[in-house]
Write a protein that holds these residues in place. Structure first.
Motif, short mmCIF file in Angstrom:
data_model
loop_
_atom_site.label_atom_id
_atom_site.label_comp_id
_atom_site.label_asym_id
_atom_site.label_seq_id
_atom_site.Cartn_x
_atom_site.Cartn_y
_atom_site.Cartn_z
N GLY A 164 0.81 -1.21 0.00
CA GLY A 164 0.00 0.00 0.00
C GLY A 164 0.85 1.26 0.00
N ARG A 165 1.88 1.28 0.85
CA ARG A 165 2.76 2.46 0.88
C ARG A 165 3.51 2.62 -0.44
N ALA A 166 3.90 1.51 -1.04
CA ALA A 166 4.60 1.58 -2.33
C ALA A 166 3.67 2.13 -3.42
N ALA A 167 2.38 1.75 -3.35
CA ALA A 167 1.43 2.26 -4.33
C ALA A 167 1.23 3.76 -4.18
N VAL A 168 1.16 4.23 -2.95
CA VAL A 168 1.03 5.68 -2.71
C VAL A 168 2.27 6.40 -3.24
N ASP A 169 3.45 5.86 -2.99
CA ASP A 169 4.68 6.48 -3.47
C ASP A 169 4.71 6.53 -4.99
N GLN A 170 4.26 5.45 -5.63
CA GLN A 170 4.23 5.44 -7.10
C GLN A 170 3.30 6.52 -7.62
N TRP A 171 2.16 6.68 -6.98
CA TRP A 171 1.22 7.72 -7.43
C TRP A 171 1.85 9.10 -7.23
N ARG A 172 2.48 9.33 -6.09
CA ARG A 172 3.11 10.62 -5.82
C ARG A 172 4.18 10.95 -6.87
N GLN A 173 4.82 9.90 -7.39
CA GLN A 173 5.84 10.11 -8.41
C GLN A 173 5.25 10.26 -9.80
N GLY A 174 3.93 10.12 -9.93
CA GLY A 174 3.28 10.35 -11.21
C GLY A 174 3.05 9.11 -12.05
N TRP A 175 3.04 7.93 -11.41
CA TRP A 175 2.86 6.69 -12.17
C TRP A 175 1.69 5.89 -11.60
N VAL A 176 0.98 5.21 -12.49
CA VAL A 176 -0.12 4.34 -12.05
C VAL A 176 0.48 3.18 -11.25
N PRO A 177 0.03 2.96 -10.01
CA PRO A 177 0.64 1.91 -9.17
C PRO A 177 0.44 0.51 -9.73
N GLU A 178 1.35 -0.36 -9.35
CA GLU A 178 1.22 -1.78 -9.69
C GLU A 178 0.04 -2.37 -8.92
N PRO A 179 -0.71 -3.28 -9.54
CA PRO A 179 -1.87 -3.86 -8.84
C PRO A 179 -1.44 -4.79 -7.72
N TYR A 180 -2.25 -4.82 -6.68
CA TYR A 180 -2.06 -5.73 -5.56
C TYR A 180 -3.28 -6.64 -5.51
N PHE A 181 -3.12 -7.88 -5.94
CA PHE A 181 -4.25 -8.79 -6.12
C PHE A 181 -5.33 -8.12 -6.97
N ASN A 182 -4.86 -7.52 -8.06
CA ASN A 182 -5.71 -6.88 -9.07
C ASN A 182 -6.43 -5.64 -8.53
N VAL A 183 -5.91 -5.04 -7.47
CA VAL A 183 -6.49 -3.83 -6.91
C VAL A 183 -5.44 -2.73 -6.95
N ASN A 184 -5.80 -1.61 -7.54
CA ASN A 184 -4.96 -0.41 -7.50
C ASN A 184 -5.82 0.79 -7.88
N PRO A 185 -5.49 1.97 -7.40
CA PRO A 185 -6.29 3.14 -7.74
C PRO A 185 -6.11 3.52 -9.21
N GLN A 186 -7.22 3.73 -9.88
CA GLN A 186 -7.19 4.12 -11.28
C GLN A 186 -7.34 5.64 -11.39
N PRO A 187 -6.48 6.30 -12.17
CA PRO A 187 -6.62 7.75 -12.32
C PRO A 187 -7.87 8.10 -13.12
N VAL A 188 -8.69 8.94 -12.55
CA VAL A 188 -9.96 9.30 -13.21
C VAL A 188 -10.20 10.80 -13.07
N CYS A 189 -11.05 11.28 -13.96
CA CYS A 189 -11.57 12.64 -13.87
C CYS A 189 -13.06 12.55 -13.57
N VAL A 190 -13.53 13.41 -12.70
CA VAL A 190 -14.91 13.33 -12.21
C VAL A 190 -15.63 14.63 -12.53
N SER A 191 -16.76 14.48 -13.18
CA SER A 191 -17.63 15.63 -13.43
C SER A 191 -19.02 15.30 -12.87
#
Length: 260
Positions: A164-191
């Protein structure tokens, strides 16, 4: 027979070392050594003159297997992974197949620990049989329980938190995180579809130009992670329009903002 088995194993190791990388060959060698160690230890324990030592060792070793199974803590991986994003496990959109894989992983670790503990017990059993060392039996049992519990916590909880911490660090660095058991935050735009004032934001701020991390739709609610504040909030999926921001593949660059 033993000489033949050793020869076959040596030939297999040399073949694998030839067709694979040195690191992979080393990993295979360590796995085979551990397997032989475990099998020999269990053979020694099973060959004991009485069943009592085997039953005691089995009871201690199977505790980390029965406790997770009876308590239903298979989703513990997603609980500690989602904690890095302040997301609860029930807010993650996880397919049933991946939930089964995660649960199997949670139980596979204590099964492996069980085999190792039984093997170690088989090696130390001759020492415990000595009259002078019999008082140490309760200490060995308690030590085994503590060692199994700490190892399980480190292997299961620790790995989920680290991912989880590695995924947050990856996002902070500007990259889509690697999935963890097929779970990872997807970058989206919301209107918004409904008026912004009608949305149940509960003090959160929804910025149409900000890229959020989405964990899917669960029970009609879409959970969004705000990378700026680090908080999460849920909105009705039918009240907002959620569109992918950039590419969703792991390692892809995350856009800095949503285009209007």
């Amino acid at each position: 027979m033993a000489l033949t088995l050793n020869g076959v194993l040596l030939a297999g190791i040399l073949f694998l070392a030839r067709i694979s990388s040195p690191a992979a060959a080393l990993g295979i060698n360590l796995f085979l050594i551990a397997a032989l160690f475990v099998m020999d230890g269990i053979r020694r324990l099973a060959g004991a003159s009485t069943w009592r030592p085997f039953l005691v060792a089995s009871f201690v070793a199977l505790l980390p297997v029965f406790v997770p199974a009876l308590c239903g803590i298979g989703p513990v991986l997603f609980t500690f992974y989602g904690a890095s994003f302040h997301v609860r496990a029930e807010e993650l959109d996880v397919a049933d197949a991946w939930q089964f894989v995660a649960s199997a992983y949670v139980l596979a670790i204590p099964v492996a620990l069980t085999l190792v503990f039984l093997a170690v017990w088989g090696y130390v059993l001759p020492l415990i049989r000595e009259r002078a060392l019999r008082p140490l039996l309760p200490i060995v049992v308690l030590g085994g329980i503590m060692a199994l519990a700490l190892t399980w916590i480190w292997a299961v909880v620790g790995s989920a938190e680290t991912s989880g911490r590695a995924a947050v660090d990856q996002w902070r660095q500007g990259w889509v995180p690697e999935p963890y058991f097929n779970v990872n935050p997807q970058p989206v735009c919301v209107s918004t579809i409904d008026p912004l004032a009608d949305l149940p934001l509960y003090g959160h701020r929804l910025d149409p130009e900000r890229v959020y991390g989405a964990f899917g739709v669960v029970s009609g609610q879409v959970t969004l992670w705000d990378p700026v504040s680090g908080n999460t909030f849920s909105l009705p999926a039918d009240a907002v329009q959620v569109l992918p921001a950039g590419k969703s593949e792991p390692g892809s660059a995350i856009p800095r903002a949503c285009s209007s």
